[in-house]
Design a protein around this motif. Structure first.
Motif, PDB file in Angstrom:
ATOM      1  N   ALA A   1      -4.101   7.585   4.887  1.00  0.00           N
ATOM      2  CA  ALA A   1      -4.651   8.908   5.154  1.00  0.00           C
ATOM      3  C   ALA A   1      -6.081   8.962   4.632  1.00  0.00           C
ATOM      4  N   ASP A   2      -6.906   9.753   5.280  1.00  0.00           N
ATOM      5  CA  ASP A   2      -8.304   9.857   4.859  1.00  0.00           C
ATOM      6  C   ASP A   2      -8.419  10.288   3.399  1.00  0.00           C
ATOM      7  N   SER A   3      -7.493  11.127   2.967  1.00  0.00           N
ATOM      8  CA  SER A   3      -7.566  11.695   1.622  1.00  0.00           C
ATOM      9  C   SER A   3      -7.317  10.663   0.519  1.00  0.00           C
ATOM     10  N   VAL A   4      -6.714   9.512   0.875  1.00  0.00           N
ATOM     11  CA  VAL A   4      -6.395   8.517  -0.155  1.00  0.00           C
ATOM     12  C   VAL A   4      -7.066   7.176   0.085  1.00  0.00           C
ATOM     13  N   ARG A   5      -7.701   7.023   1.222  1.00  0.00           N
ATOM     14  CA  ARG A   5      -8.310   5.732   1.540  1.00  0.00           C
ATOM     15  C   ARG A   5      -9.355   5.375   0.497  1.00  0.00           C
ATOM     16  N   GLY A   6      -9.294   4.141   0.041  1.00  0.00           N
ATOM     17  CA  GLY A   6     -10.206   3.686  -1.000  1.00  0.00           C
ATOM     18  C   GLY A   6      -9.677   3.903  -2.404  1.00  0.00           C
ATOM     19  N   ARG A   7      -8.638   4.711  -2.560  1.00  0.00           N
ATOM     20  CA  ARG A   7      -8.039   4.958  -3.878  1.00  0.00           C
ATOM     21  C   ARG A   7      -6.621   4.394  -3.959  1.00  0.00           C
ATOM     22  N   PHE A   8      -5.894   4.412  -2.850  1.00  0.00           N
ATOM     23  CA  PHE A   8      -4.514   3.932  -2.811  1.00  0.00           C
ATOM     24  C   PHE A   8      -4.453   2.613  -2.045  1.00  0.00           C
ATOM     25  N   SER A   9      -3.496   1.776  -2.409  1.00  0.00           N
ATOM     26  CA  SER A   9      -3.283   0.540  -1.656  1.00  0.00           C
ATOM     27  C   SER A   9      -1.817   0.149  -1.707  1.00  0.00           C
ATOM     28  N   ILE A  10      -1.375  -0.507  -0.641  1.00  0.00           N
ATOM     29  CA  ILE A  10       0.018  -0.951  -0.516  1.00  0.00           C
ATOM     30  C   ILE A  10       0.095  -2.436  -0.806  1.00  0.00           C
ATOM     31  N   ALA A  11       1.142  -2.826  -1.499  1.00  0.00           N
ATOM     32  CA  ALA A  11       1.404  -4.243  -1.752  1.00  0.00           C
ATOM     33  C   ALA A  11       2.892  -4.495  -1.580  1.00  0.00           C
ATOM     34  N   ARG A  12       3.219  -5.777  -1.354  1.00  0.00           N
ATOM     35  CA  ARG A  12       4.617  -6.142  -1.153  1.00  0.00           C
ATOM     36  C   ARG A  12       4.944  -7.337  -2.036  1.00  0.00           C
ATOM     37  N   ASP A  13       6.151  -7.382  -2.544  1.00  0.00           N
ATOM     38  CA  ASP A  13       6.525  -8.517  -3.381  1.00  0.00           C
ATOM     39  C   ASP A  13       6.858  -9.714  -2.497  1.00  0.00           C
ATOM     40  N   SER A  14       6.826 -10.891  -3.071  1.00  0.00           N
ATOM     41  CA  SER A  14       6.989 -12.123  -2.298  1.00  0.00           C
ATOM     42  C   SER A  14       8.374 -12.235  -1.670  1.00  0.00           C
ATOM     43  N   ALA A  15       9.364 -11.608  -2.284  1.00  0.00           N
ATOM     44  CA  ALA A  15      10.715 -11.653  -1.726  1.00  0.00           C
ATOM     45  C   ALA A  15      10.896 -10.670  -0.581  1.00  0.00           C
ATOM     46  N   LYS A  16       9.875  -9.826  -0.373  1.00  0.00           N
ATOM     47  CA  LYS A  16       9.856  -8.875   0.743  1.00  0.00           C
ATOM     48  C   LYS A  16      10.986  -7.855   0.688  1.00  0.00           C
ATOM     49  N   ILE A  17      11.407  -7.492  -0.544  1.00  0.00           N
ATOM     50  CA  ILE A  17      12.396  -6.435  -0.630  1.00  0.00           C
ATOM     51  C   ILE A  17      11.846  -5.209  -1.357  1.00  0.00           C
ATOM     52  N   ALA A  18      10.626  -5.302  -1.869  1.00  0.00           N
ATOM     53  CA  ALA A  18      10.041  -4.176  -2.576  1.00  0.00           C
ATOM     54  C   ALA A  18       8.602  -3.952  -2.115  1.00  0.00           C
TER      55      ALA A  18
END
Length: 125
Positions: A61-78
């Motif tokens: 969302a424009d309101s969070v871009r540059g402040r929030f980021s998504i990451a995933r664990d290597s096992a791909k369950i979290a």
């Protein structure tokens, strides 16, 4: 049955950081996308961020871009939502969501099937 458990919320001062977690269970398949949404009191649930199944495609969302980021664990369950430079207007209950129909993300609440129980984020000024 796919289940999601989201956690990691809390209370921080403006400018602080939090990381939310979303753990998936009930399936051995890994090609599930993730969507993060939030809902403040008296407001509709709104889109925050999303990623496709491997994190190769993301949206914010424009309101969070540059402040929030998504990451995933290597096992791909979290999945994780890293939130930096938090503002009082970020205060809300945050939910993670997923769907099995496609591995692509969506910004629409209605297009997700499975939801976490929500975790409260409170940012004080």
């Amino acid at each position: 049955q796919v289940q999601l458990v989201d956690s990691g919320g809390g209370e921080v001062q403006a400018g602080g950081s939090l990381t939310l977690s979303c753990v998936r269970s009930g399936t051995t398949f890994s090609w599930y996308p993730v969507g993060w949404f939030r809902q403040a009191p008296g407001k509709e649930r709104e889109f925050v961020a999303a990623a496709n199944w491997n994190g190769g495609s993301t949206a914010y969302a424009d309101s969070v871009r540059g402040r929030f980021s998504i990451a995933r664990d290597s096992a791909k369950i979290a999945w994780y939502l890293h939130m930096n430079n938090l503002k009082p207007e970020d205060t809300a209950v945050y939910y993670c969501a997923t769907r099995r129909e496609t591995s692509d993300w969506s910004t629409k609440v209605s297009e997700y099937t499975y939801w976490g129980q929500g975790t409260q984020v409170t940012v004080s000024s």
